[in-house]
Design an enzyme around this catalytic site. Structure first.
Site, PDB file in Angstrom:
ATOM      1  N   ASP A 249       0.870  -1.181   0.000  1.00  0.00           N
ATOM      2  CA  ASP A 249       0.000   0.000   0.000  1.00  0.00           C
ATOM      3  C   ASP A 249       0.910   1.236   0.000  1.00  0.00           C
ATOM      4  O   ASP A 249       0.929   2.028   0.933  1.00  0.00           O
ATOM      5  CB  ASP A 249      -0.859  -0.056   1.268  1.00  0.00           C
ATOM      6  CG  ASP A 249      -1.868   1.078   1.330  1.00  0.00           C
ATOM      7  OD1 ASP A 249      -1.990   1.829   0.343  1.00  0.00           O
ATOM      8  OD2 ASP A 249      -2.517   1.216   2.379  1.00  0.00           O
ATOM      9  N   SER A 250       1.656   1.368  -1.080  1.00  0.00           N
ATOM     10  CA  SER A 250       2.725   2.374  -1.127  1.00  0.00           C
ATOM     11  C   SER A 250       2.260   3.688  -1.732  1.00  0.00           C
ATOM     12  O   SER A 250       1.212   3.769  -2.358  1.00  0.00           O
ATOM     13  CB  SER A 250       3.871   1.841  -1.979  1.00  0.00           C
ATOM     14  OG  SER A 250       3.407   1.653  -3.306  1.00  0.00           O
TER      15      SER A 250
END
Lengths: 290, 290, 290, 290
Positions: free
Chosen positions: B163-164
């Site tokens: 979840d960058s």
């Protein structure tokens, strides 16, 4: 490097000029303070070119880059026109810049800052350099509607300076009425002088003219003068000088002005006279109203 | 009423999409928090339409209005594809939204949030609703570069979710390398699944394709799926599902998904299948890269 | 290099989404055409990322980058659901994109484009690639209010497609009334299908629901479907399919769709089914309105 | 009424001041003309407050509202300082405003407008009121680089006026070199006067100082003066007066100035003197450079 990678290109302040179709935009490189007070919205932020910016209700009040241009012209023209100002009232001006200039005058014994919104003074104290004179012992603070405050005094002040927000913003409107100017006249001593910031000749000229007319109906001597304030609408600001008997060009203290101007960044003794020379379109419009 | 009189029309956020020639603008009705951390700039503000908005380096991360669309699709597609996810790693995701969705699954015993910037977690805890699961006893926090963290584990996690931030922003770049995906493969258990946010097909399609190709060189099963996230560039988001042996459409836990979807706002058991059906221009481009 | 030196960074288009607090901004690298017609303002310009952009009253209608996403989904879902569409009416759609997609179907003998503003058709012909089918012999043009036009026909068309502007813009409002949908029903033949663009679920969801309810009061079969249009508000667009007796998922011409989709950039035979699978928050809201 | 319904709120012009962090925004209510010439980009549009606006490379050149302020000060200060200007050269100034002011002087027999970009003159002729004097028989046009043009003359002109774009824009740079000022000196007759627009003291003060220093190395008498131009950066504009032997304050034709100022909107005989009185921060900076 794509712009999305540049930190800090994403927050912007838009100062819409009257009409909403033109305005000044400023990048916010650092958001310092944002607050809704009982009276208005305060925003304080940093801009790479202008330094710290202080705005009320979305209208720029001061920036590090040019606040001196406004405050020096608003304060020193009446202060050096008066033979010996001892007691001074500033209405509005919660940022402290006008107070700072007034207190440069060693003869001043008392300078009252009457600012309706105490939160503005608090924010200035914490975040703005213009507040440097807040702790001067001669400074006195009244957190009150300026129109109400002035009404209580007769023959009290040598100089009154109206350093208000725009007539259309927040609580500024009642500082532009004929009744208020009458109260100022009464609160002034014999040689008393009133100076008001009077908007600009492009976006708010209607207000300049109304202000000029109203003051002219109260004071015998009324003269408009000009100064540059790049972050105010149009960059060209008008001020109105009004007095009971003093002419600002004939009678001002030239030598004192020359002496202090060594330490000032904008005002000087020659500008004191030159600033009353106005372009035709302004001169003619204001003449018609006198 | 002239616009200058409308308090709060003066602060705006501009989310420039890659290239800098298109983007989303949002009015800031209330500036909540603005901070430069060691890694990036955090801005949190309110918008009348979108609610609270959270941005890193000028890129929108979450808004109240649509964060659920992103987090539900990122988390539940892998979670319901896996037969029994017990140990989950989230890399990035410091706002907490993905963690919240992962912890809805009662079988999860441990969910590690590996977020490089502790300040993001702190800001989320104080200002964002997405942080509601931070105090869940199954949640564990690691403030570290995700690439370094993952390297230390072998056969440890059932599901890893990346979840960058964008590859071009802050420290996000190292989460898009082939080496990193290899580390993820090794850190996964036998039925392990990796899911990554994979940008969009209009402004960042190059990154989607690179990501897809790199993951395809490491995992035997790789499939892209789609979801809508209105405040991300283009509004149409791509995710990549990768696994050691599980096919997300054939093998997913349909009944469990159907059951939980009663409580969800976006994801449901039919969407789980439908989201893998892609428009031609995306399907063809990704096919060419496999 | 300071930004002031970059030619072409100075003209910007702001597409305000409903409410005025969020929107899409686009740089204008080349202003192609700007015109106030009797009905609305037309602006056509180029953007480095999106190509040529066409807007009515400040609302984006088409861009080179994503017009196919909208037009393919609006046209092919009804066209492939109908067993043999011969006569087609498009209401609105003056840019020509929907007409182009309809005319890809070799069985079509007549396609009427009923556009209230002839100037839009003229501008499209001159400046937009979407107008490429304007000279097809099967195309017919009616410059008239769509609501008035449809009223004159009974049992005339196989497919009617409403490719309107927003209900709040220009003359678009009368294309969202129950009376208009009743006229469409009457103008359709036995297997007739109506498809309408139905706004989005974030900024205009009220209109989607009203439209869905009104159409549901007229047609026996009504189903919403979704598509991705990055330059429309939210990027996630909803369409409503309505028919006298045809179910779009059960009955559509799968093989024909598969065949044509070789030449299309968005629509394909799998998407035809998948696009009817909606997120919970949309499904539930529309269900309540049926 | 939501803003999206207001036609014409969607096109905006952003004039970025040097640095790119501050600027003036103007709404485009009507896009009149947009063209990329060999030298620069021309944009002409209407704004409700400012009237018609003319910009080169994204930098505002003239607006109906304030062009007279700039042109009157640029032209009449040198023209009334000279005892009898007969032959005048204007370098730049393709809009025609300076030419118009110069030609108000009945003694002028020849006024050459040397503008590098013929397209600017053509656009002005078609769209700008400032071009009203283009057909005056005393006007002569040279479409050529001003630096090259001036070099060819010795002892030819009484007054040369440099009405250039910014030194950083387009081809304006070579009009700010010492060599160019030397050529001007040589092209001037015995009582010759050079006046140049010299940017502003907030955003471009570096250029003002460089220009002042370079001119001072060529001409014996050099004085800066000021004027108000609201749509130029800061609103406060500086000009440099240079001459072979004439002092602009001591020697100017007061009575002629007074007479013509009846017909002017900005310049008058008192301002002619007052405009040379500068604020301390400007005076001191320029003094240091002399």
């Amino acid at each position: 490097m794509p712009e999305k990678m540049i930190p800090g290109k994403h927050l912007w302040f838009f100062d819409y000029f009257p009409g909403g179709d033109v305005g000044l935009f400023m990048r916010i490189s650092n958001m310092v303070h944002s607050q809704q007070t009982r009276y208005q919205r305060i925003d304080i932020f940093d801009n790479p070119t202008l330094g710290r910016v202080f705005a009320l209700d979305g209208i720029t009040m001061t920036t590090d880059a040019d606040e001196f241009m406004y405050h020096e012209m608003l304060a020193h023209v009446p202060m050096f026109s008066h033979p010996n100002p001892v007691s001074v009232l500033i209405v509005g001006g919660g940022d402290g810049g006008t107070l700072r200039e007034v207190l440069r005058h060693p003869g001043v014994k008392r300078a009252v800052l009457c600012e309706i919104d105490e939160q503005v003074v608090e924010a200035a104290r914490q975040y703005l350099k213009t507040s440097e004179s807040f702790d001067d012992k001669r400074a006195e603070f009244a957190y009150e509607n300026g129109a109400d405050y002035v009404k209580r005094f007769k023959n009290e002040f040598d100089v009154i300076i109206i350093d208000s927000t725009d007539p259309t913003a927040g609580e500024g409107g009642h500082l532009f009425t004929q009744e208020f100017y009458k109260s100022c006249f009464d609160a002034l001593r014999e040689d008393g002088i009133l100076t008001v910031q009077a908007e600009n000749a492009l976006y708010d000229f209607g207000w300049t003219k109304i202000t000029h007319r109203r003051i002219s109906s109260v004071f015998p001597i009324v003269k408009a003068y000009q100064g540059f304030v790049p972050t105010y609408p149009s960059g060209y600001w008008l001020y109105i000088f009004a007095s009971k008997n003093i002419d600002p060009v004939e009678n001002f203290r030239y030598d004192d002005a020359k002496n202090m101007s060594q330490k000032l960044k904008y005002y000087n003794e020659e500008l004191h006279k030159a600033c009353f020379v106005l372009p035709n379109f302004i001169k003619n419009e204001l003449k018609g109203k006198m």
